[in-house]
Design a protein around this motif. Sequence first.
Motif, short mmCIF file in Angstrom:
data_model
loop_
_atom_site.label_atom_id
_atom_site.label_comp_id
_atom_site.label_asym_id
_atom_site.label_seq_id
_atom_site.Cartn_x
_atom_site.Cartn_y
_atom_site.Cartn_z
N ARG A 63 0.86 -1.18 0.00
CA ARG A 63 0.00 0.00 0.00
C ARG A 63 0.90 1.23 0.00
O ARG A 63 2.00 1.21 0.56
CB ARG A 63 -0.90 0.01 1.24
N ARG A 104 1.10 8.50 -1.31
CA ARG A 104 -0.32 8.88 -1.32
C ARG A 104 -0.49 10.32 -1.79
O ARG A 104 -1.43 10.64 -2.53
CB ARG A 104 -0.94 8.70 0.07
N LEU A 154 -6.12 14.69 4.01
CA LEU A 154 -6.40 13.51 3.21
C LEU A 154 -5.32 12.46 3.37
O LEU A 154 -5.60 11.26 3.46
CB LEU A 154 -6.54 13.90 1.73
N THR A 194 -6.14 8.67 4.91
CA THR A 194 -6.06 7.52 3.99
C THR A 194 -4.90 6.59 4.30
O THR A 194 -4.35 5.96 3.40
CB THR A 194 -5.95 8.03 2.54
N TYR A 248 -5.28 3.20 2.76
CA TYR A 248 -5.85 3.15 1.43
C TYR A 248 -4.85 2.61 0.40
O TYR A 248 -3.64 2.80 0.53
CB TYR A 248 -6.29 4.54 0.98
N ASP A 305 -8.14 2.83 -4.06
CA ASP A 305 -9.01 3.56 -3.13
C ASP A 305 -8.84 5.07 -3.30
O ASP A 305 -9.83 5.82 -3.28
CB ASP A 305 -8.67 3.19 -1.67
N LEU A 306 -7.61 5.51 -3.46
CA LEU A 306 -7.34 6.95 -3.61
C LEU A 306 -7.92 7.48 -4.91
O LEU A 306 -8.45 8.60 -4.96
CB LEU A 306 -5.84 7.20 -3.56
N MET A 334 -11.68 7.76 -4.41
CA MET A 334 -11.99 8.91 -3.56
C MET A 334 -11.87 10.21 -4.35
O MET A 334 -12.74 11.10 -4.25
CB MET A 334 -11.06 8.95 -2.34
N THR A 356 -11.06 0.06 6.09
CA THR A 356 -11.54 1.03 7.06
C THR A 356 -10.63 1.07 8.28
O THR A 356 -10.29 0.05 8.85
CB THR A 356 -12.98 0.68 7.50
N ARG A 381 -11.83 6.87 9.89
CA ARG A 381 -13.19 6.94 9.35
C ARG A 381 -14.18 7.28 10.45
O ARG A 381 -15.03 8.17 10.31
CB ARG A 381 -13.56 5.62 8.68
#
Length: 395
Positions: A269, A275, A296, A300, A303, A307-308, A311, A345, A349
């Motif tokens: 990841r 990110r 952000l 994240t 994430y 996922d990014l 979003m 998650t 969140r």
Amino acid sequence: MSNYFHIVSALCRQIVKEGASNAALTQIERLQEAMKDDNLNKEANLLTRLIKKAHEESSLEPSRVQLSRANILSGQTLTPNTKPPSDKETGAPLCEIFFSDQTSHSVIPVLDDGLEKAVEGLISEWNNLPELQKIGVAPALTSLFFGAPGTGKTKLAYYIAKRLNLPLVVARLDGLVSSFLGTSARNITNLFDFASRYQCILLLDEFDAVAKARDDKQEVGEIKRIVNTLLQCLDSRSLNGITIAITNHETLLDPAVWRRFNARIFVPRPNAISRKKILEQYLPPLQINNIEMDFLIWMTDTYTGSDLENMSNTLKRHSIIHSKEQDNFIETIKAFLLVSSTDNTNNSRELVLGEEEGLAKALHESSFSQKNLAVLFNKHPSTISRWFAELRNKA
């Protein structure tokens, strides 16, 4: 047929003894099935033992055959008119072909430093085949990319193909599995035979669909036959072409399959730096300030690249549809989270969807200043101070 079977069986023994090719083994398997259909069980059982012996010998260790330098990346040139192989039972194509001038997957993937070095190392080897051949060194022609879903493994393969200016033959191996006995192994053989005829990169997506451990008690005997065929095909392909396999479930792979790959690369990841780069790639033309970007990146933490991207697209849609509304940035993020639950998650969140005071406290503890929090929440700095005072009193 039974009158001459002693001659046929002697030929089969000799073929297995000398190392049966995929094509020869397929013919022996067809003969075995024909014997069964004619109720010649004794003859069929003899062929079964020969086939089992051939598979066992081929799967003990990776191929020790010397790499034929003249055959590396040799073959015909793929063209848009080249038809991919198909399943003989259903007529469905076994693969898709993508050319380097097709730009739908040409976005440069964001890689952390370690992954970038690994990928550049592979590309350098493949770009310097003649130099390696001169000193008798074989490049790593087989690579396994593994990691969580959505980390960009497939996009990375497309990027590598574009860098090398080679067509990409893409096969989802779960689509090669057939309900017809023996058809799955035949599909795999036909796929590899096709890729080996051309100058290309063979991409095996959903690799774990057919490369499962042969001692898995949940699988029927057919999976063992499929894995053995796959092992033979990988050995053969490693002599004359580049193969990349992709899996989200590396723990399911048969140990003998792992040994077939010269390079095994974990695709993680994205970290905080990555990110930010991914968001900068996907958010435009939506504009956010540095404080919102930091938020952000914080939110994240678990994430993936996918996922990014999702979003970013959701935030852009929200900005257009609700352009006349006065939602602050946090309210926009809440709207995204309410419709975009993921398997990744994390605690952020619940904090974002909870009370603003609790979120502000968590952000402050992770290095956000009160001044920046006031900008982020669109509040006066005194309000942020009051929130913290109230939380201290409650504690």
